[in-house]
Design a protein around this motif. Sequence first.
Motif, PDB file in Angstrom:
ATOM      1  N   UNK A  34      24.558  24.094  51.910  1.00  0.00           N
ATOM      2  CA  UNK A  34      23.849  25.358  51.806  1.00  0.00           C
ATOM      3  C   UNK A  34      22.888  25.261  50.624  1.00  0.00           C
ATOM      4  N   UNK A  35      21.673  25.783  50.826  1.00  0.00           N
ATOM      5  CA  UNK A  35      20.662  25.662  49.776  1.00  0.00           C
ATOM      6  C   UNK A  35      19.636  26.781  49.918  1.00  0.00           C
ATOM      7  N   UNK A  36      19.155  27.262  48.796  1.00  0.00           N
ATOM      8  CA  UNK A  36      18.059  28.229  48.814  1.00  0.00           C
ATOM      9  C   UNK A  36      16.781  27.493  49.203  1.00  0.00           C
ATOM     10  N   UNK A  37      16.096  27.986  50.211  1.00  0.00           N
ATOM     11  CA  UNK A  37      14.863  27.341  50.670  1.00  0.00           C
ATOM     12  C   UNK A  37      13.659  28.270  50.646  1.00  0.00           C
ATOM     13  N   UNK A  38      13.881  29.572  50.422  1.00  0.00           N
ATOM     14  CA  UNK A  38      12.810  30.553  50.544  1.00  0.00           C
ATOM     15  C   UNK A  38      12.680  31.413  49.296  1.00  0.00           C
ATOM     16  N   UNK A  39      11.448  31.843  49.022  1.00  0.00           N
ATOM     17  CA  UNK A  39      11.164  32.850  48.003  1.00  0.00           C
ATOM     18  C   UNK A  39      10.486  34.021  48.696  1.00  0.00           C
ATOM     19  N   UNK A  40      10.854  35.210  48.313  1.00  0.00           N
ATOM     20  CA  UNK A  40      10.274  36.399  48.934  1.00  0.00           C
ATOM     21  C   UNK A  40       9.030  36.815  48.160  1.00  0.00           C
ATOM     22  N   UNK A  41       7.899  36.914  48.867  1.00  0.00           N
ATOM     23  CA  UNK A  41       6.649  37.310  48.222  1.00  0.00           C
ATOM     24  C   UNK A  41       6.523  38.814  48.101  1.00  0.00           C
ATOM     25  N   UNK A  42       7.084  39.551  49.061  1.00  0.00           N
ATOM     26  CA  UNK A  42       6.976  41.005  49.043  1.00  0.00           C
ATOM     27  C   UNK A  42       8.090  41.605  48.204  1.00  0.00           C
ATOM     28  N   UNK A  71      26.098  25.067  67.465  1.00  0.00           N
ATOM     29  CA  UNK A  71      25.067  24.374  66.683  1.00  0.00           C
ATOM     30  C   UNK A  71      25.687  23.245  65.861  1.00  0.00           C
ATOM     31  N   UNK A  72      26.889  23.493  65.342  1.00  0.00           N
ATOM     32  CA  UNK A  72      27.577  22.452  64.590  1.00  0.00           C
ATOM     33  C   UNK A  72      27.888  21.269  65.508  1.00  0.00           C
ATOM     34  N   UNK A  73      28.326  21.578  66.737  1.00  0.00           N
ATOM     35  CA  UNK A  73      28.602  20.512  67.693  1.00  0.00           C
ATOM     36  C   UNK A  73      27.359  19.726  68.057  1.00  0.00           C
ATOM     37  N   UNK A  74      26.215  20.394  68.082  1.00  0.00           N
ATOM     38  CA  UNK A  74      24.961  19.742  68.459  1.00  0.00           C
ATOM     39  C   UNK A  74      24.357  18.925  67.322  1.00  0.00           C
ATOM     40  N   UNK A  75      24.367  19.479  66.103  1.00  0.00           N
ATOM     41  CA  UNK A  75      23.667  18.857  64.979  1.00  0.00           C
ATOM     42  C   UNK A  75      24.586  18.271  63.917  1.00  0.00           C
ATOM     43  N   UNK A  76      25.855  18.675  63.889  1.00  0.00           N
ATOM     44  CA  UNK A  76      26.783  18.148  62.897  1.00  0.00           C
ATOM     45  C   UNK A  76      26.346  18.437  61.474  1.00  0.00           C
ATOM     46  N   UNK A  77      26.523  17.456  60.604  1.00  0.00           N
ATOM     47  CA  UNK A  77      26.234  17.632  59.181  1.00  0.00           C
ATOM     48  C   UNK A  77      24.739  17.657  58.871  1.00  0.00           C
ATOM     49  N   UNK A  78      23.899  17.469  59.876  1.00  0.00           N
ATOM     50  CA  UNK A  78      22.455  17.582  59.649  1.00  0.00           C
ATOM     51  C   UNK A  78      22.030  19.036  59.449  1.00  0.00           C
ATOM     52  N   UNK A  79      22.889  19.964  59.835  1.00  0.00           N
ATOM     53  CA  UNK A  79      22.565  21.380  59.688  1.00  0.00           C
ATOM     54  C   UNK A  79      22.494  21.786  58.215  1.00  0.00           C
ATOM     55  N   UNK A  80      21.503  22.584  57.886  1.00  0.00           N
ATOM     56  CA  UNK A  80      21.388  23.169  56.553  1.00  0.00           C
ATOM     57  C   UNK A  80      21.492  24.677  56.684  1.00  0.00           C
ATOM     58  N   UNK A  81      22.366  25.297  55.888  1.00  0.00           N
ATOM     59  CA  UNK A  81      22.484  26.748  55.855  1.00  0.00           C
ATOM     60  C   UNK A  81      21.602  27.302  54.739  1.00  0.00           C
ATOM     61  N   UNK A  82      20.917  28.388  55.038  1.00  0.00           N
ATOM     62  CA  UNK A  82      20.096  29.046  54.036  1.00  0.00           C
ATOM     63  C   UNK A  82      20.084  30.537  54.337  1.00  0.00           C
ATOM     64  N   UNK A  83      19.308  31.315  53.611  1.00  0.00           N
ATOM     65  CA  UNK A  83      19.314  32.762  53.803  1.00  0.00           C
ATOM     66  C   UNK A  83      17.925  33.344  53.560  1.00  0.00           C
ATOM     67  N   UNK A  84      17.732  34.553  54.078  1.00  0.00           N
ATOM     68  CA  UNK A  84      16.493  35.292  53.860  1.00  0.00           C
ATOM     69  C   UNK A  84      16.690  36.146  52.615  1.00  0.00           C
ATOM     70  N   UNK A  85      16.093  35.775  51.476  1.00  0.00           N
ATOM     71  CA  UNK A  85      16.374  36.473  50.220  1.00  0.00           C
ATOM     72  C   UNK A  85      15.916  37.927  50.244  1.00  0.00           C
TER      73      UNK A  85
END
Length: 216
Positions: free
Chosen positions: A137-145, A94-108
């Motif tokens: 890397x950036x937080x992009x999600x909030x967990x509703x449950x 994925x890094x080879x395909x998208x390079x620095x356009x990739x954003x890392x995030x997580x499922x909180x």
Amino acid sequence: MNHRVRSFFGALAEPWFPNFCARCGASTGSPCDACLADLQPAEPLVGIYPLDSVHALVHYDDASRPFIADLKFRGSWATARTLAPGLAFVIDDFIGLYGTDLLLTWAPTTKNRVRERGFDQAEVLAREVANCTGLQVRRTLARRSSIHQTGRTRRERAEGVAYEAIGPVTGPIILFDDVVTTGATLRAAGGALREAGADSVMAVALAATPDRSQTA
């Protein structure tokens, strides 16, 4: 805020003290070389819509379970740091395909879990992989449950988790979680990112249950 401060200082202090292997107790890191050799690669994961693809590093089994627990319940940065290069290798294409356009995030995880433990294990993984790769890397999600997934049935897992994006999201996203069991968490998180505008969402987990490909 206090839980983030505790997690920050814990991460700073950990490299200055011996890291005992969570499985065998050896003082040569966690996992130590011997236990690292016992970890089995995860099988390919399929069919978790709306994710483009899902990958895991190792099987969730007797060999990996102590390290997952060490990360999940004690916030062990040693486990995350040792295995982060492996996770970085998983996303190398994925890094080879998208390079620095990739954003890392997580499922909180839930807010209650973060308050109790002082950290979010999926965030620990995402940030360690960011350190390895130099990707943003950036937080992009909030967990509703607020319902915890641990110990719930497959049906309960599928019905008990929901996310919403924190503002608009664009470009390709790599979504991290600690363990894939039914895929319910990743499915909900990936759906929220798609709705917010993500072009593509690829999920990466530290471990997956060995029969995951049979239950997609």
